[in-house]
Enzyme design. Structure first.
Site, PDB file in Angstrom:
ATOM      1  N   HIS A 170      -0.024   3.205   0.661  1.00 58.99           N
ATOM      2  CA  HIS A 170       0.285   3.251   2.100  1.00 58.99           C
ATOM      3  C   HIS A 170       1.442   4.219   2.375  1.00 58.99           C
ATOM      4  O   HIS A 170       1.406   4.991   3.333  1.00 58.99           O
ATOM      5  CB  HIS A 170       0.712   1.868   2.594  1.00 58.99           C
ATOM      6  CG  HIS A 170      -0.340   0.801   2.491  1.00 58.99           C
ATOM      7  ND1 HIS A 170      -0.240  -0.274   1.643  1.00 58.99           N
ATOM      8  CD2 HIS A 170      -1.521   0.639   3.138  1.00 58.99           C
ATOM      9  CE1 HIS A 170      -1.292  -1.061   1.783  1.00 58.99           C
ATOM     10  NE2 HIS A 170      -2.092  -0.532   2.668  1.00 58.99           N
TER      11      HIS A 170
ATOM     12  N   HIS B  53       2.085  -0.825  -0.276  1.00 61.36           N
ATOM     13  CA  HIS B  53       2.357  -0.323  -1.620  1.00 61.36           C
ATOM     14  C   HIS B  53       2.458   1.203  -1.541  1.00 61.36           C
ATOM     15  O   HIS B  53       2.384   1.778  -0.430  1.00 61.36           O
ATOM     16  CB  HIS B  53       1.252  -0.770  -2.592  1.00 61.36           C
ATOM     17  CG  HIS B  53      -0.139  -0.504  -2.079  1.00 61.36           C
ATOM     18  ND1 HIS B  53      -0.640   0.766  -1.928  1.00 61.36           N
ATOM     19  CD2 HIS B  53      -1.115  -1.347  -1.641  1.00 61.36           C
ATOM     20  CE1 HIS B  53      -1.870   0.706  -1.458  1.00 61.36           C
ATOM     21  NE2 HIS B  53      -2.185  -0.567  -1.262  1.00 61.36           N
TER      22      HIS B  53
ATOM     23  N   LYS C 243      -9.079   6.313  -0.926  1.00 64.19           N
ATOM     24  CA  LYS C 243      -9.351   5.092  -1.709  1.00 64.19           C
ATOM     25  C   LYS C 243     -10.505   4.315  -1.074  1.00 64.19           C
ATOM     26  O   LYS C 243     -11.356   3.765  -1.757  1.00 64.19           O
ATOM     27  CB  LYS C 243      -8.070   4.254  -1.758  1.00 64.19           C
ATOM     28  CG  LYS C 243      -8.227   2.763  -1.886  1.00 64.19           C
ATOM     29  CD  LYS C 243      -8.545   2.351  -3.290  1.00 64.19           C
ATOM     30  CE  LYS C 243      -8.447   0.855  -3.526  1.00 64.19           C
ATOM     31  NZ  LYS C 243      -9.286   0.054  -2.633  1.00 64.19           N
ATOM     32  N   ASP C 244     -10.493   4.266   0.275  1.00 60.80           N
ATOM     33  CA  ASP C 244     -11.585   3.629   1.015  1.00 60.80           C
ATOM     34  C   ASP C 244     -12.465   4.756   1.551  1.00 60.80           C
ATOM     35  O   ASP C 244     -12.474   5.036   2.753  1.00 60.80           O
ATOM     36  CB  ASP C 244     -11.003   2.763   2.133  1.00 60.80           C
ATOM     37  CG  ASP C 244     -10.130   1.657   1.570  1.00 60.80           C
ATOM     38  OD1 ASP C 244     -10.678   0.682   1.041  1.00 60.80           O
ATOM     39  OD2 ASP C 244      -8.883   1.791   1.607  1.00 60.80           O
TER      40      ASP C 244
END
Ligand code: AMP
Length: 282
Positions: free
Chosen positions: A37, A34, A149-150
């Site tokens: 990435h 998405h 995000k992570d």
């Protein structure tokens, strides 16, 4: 764009690249790509002469077999997106090329790997460490790009690189959200339209806490996020935490001081899907 599946193909791609003497940027992914990435690909394209992505749904980082089984896989669409972004190559290995024999190493990565995701998904970061270490060894990139995000994963990988003195620079890239604020994630496509609306609560909770912090509130922040999320129908909250950005150690209530940089992190299930999100508070 070269699609590389076999280690010998990878070797010839890399030797050709190395003869250029220019830097290689690497974006590891599990596919179902998405805009989040693709933003990592864009950062790598900006910094490096050559960019390679990988798509590998790493079995060792899943703590739940059903989660592994239902993880979205859509290689043809992924290749189109990477091609469109201008990515030079994508490595799509078989499990046997990454794990010729099982990696039994227990990576001791300290508190950054133990709290939050580490506690709720025991063994997860060990699997992440083993696949990333293996991919770095195979590809030998100069820089590797990871999403904030992570956030905890990003810290774990920085710790792995320091501890094992891996010759790669880890670059953290900002979280990409949809127009309503939901952090993009491959797992979002497993949500029903209603669950997707419910999932927005994670972003809202983080936003409420970040806005309160910006306006000078320094106590009760964790409760604020926790209570908001816990009150949402359809959300099963796992954690809402305020931690120090570098160490991920918890910041107790009333301990948010000027010199401390906090990050708020949340994990919750919406239906059967487990989602995580975070926001830097300074
Ligand atoms: P995954 O395919 O979920 O393993 O993610 C591959 C990489 O993309 C990881 O470094 C993620 O942190 C990053 N990533 C995933 N979602 C986003 C997002 N919404 N914004 C930025 N990076 C992301």
């Amino acid at each position: 764009m070269q699609i590389i599946t076999a280690p010998n193909q990878l070797e010839s791609f890399l030797s050709e690249h190395r003869s250029s003497g220019r830097p290689l940027g690497f974006v590891p992914t599990m596919g179902a790509l998405h805009e989040g990435h693709i933003s990592l690909i864009d950062y790598s394209l900006r910094d490096n002469n050559t960019t390679i992505a990988s798509i590998f749904v790493n079995p060792t980082q899943f703590t739940d077999f059903i989660d592994f089984e239902k993880y979205p896989r859509q290689l043809a669409a992924d290749f189109d997106k990477l091609r469109l972004a201008g990515c030079d190559a994508v490595f799509v290995p078989e499990v046997a090329s990454i794990y010729p024999e099982p990696d039994t190493t227990q990576y001791q990565l300290g508190p950054v790997a133990e709290r939050l995701e580490g506690a709720f998904r025991p063994g997860h970061f060990n699997g992440v460490a083993s696949v990333v270490k293996r991919l770095f060894a195979l590809l030998q990139p100069q820089k590797a790009y990871f999403g904030l995000k992570d956030y905890q994963q990003y810290l774990v990988i920085k710790t792995l690189v320091n501890k094992y003195r891996l010759p790669v620079e880890v670059v953290g890239c900002p979280t990409i959200r949809d127009e309503q604020g939901l952090a993009m994630s491959s797992r979002n496509q497993l949500l029903s339209p209603e669950e997707r609306r419910t999932a927005l609560a994670l972003y809202r909770a983080l936003r409420i806490v970040a806005d309160a912090f910006d306006s000078g509130v320094t106590s009760g922040l964790q409760h604020m996020g926790w209570d908001f999320l816990n009150a949402q129908q359809g959300v099963q909250l796992e954690y809402f935490d305020i931690a120090e950005q570098e160490t991920l150690l918890p910041i107790g209530d009333g301990q948010v001081k000027q010199e401390i940089k906090p990050v708020a992190l949340a994990a919750a299930r919406v239906g059967n899907i487990r989602l995580i999100d975070n926001m830097l508070l300074r």
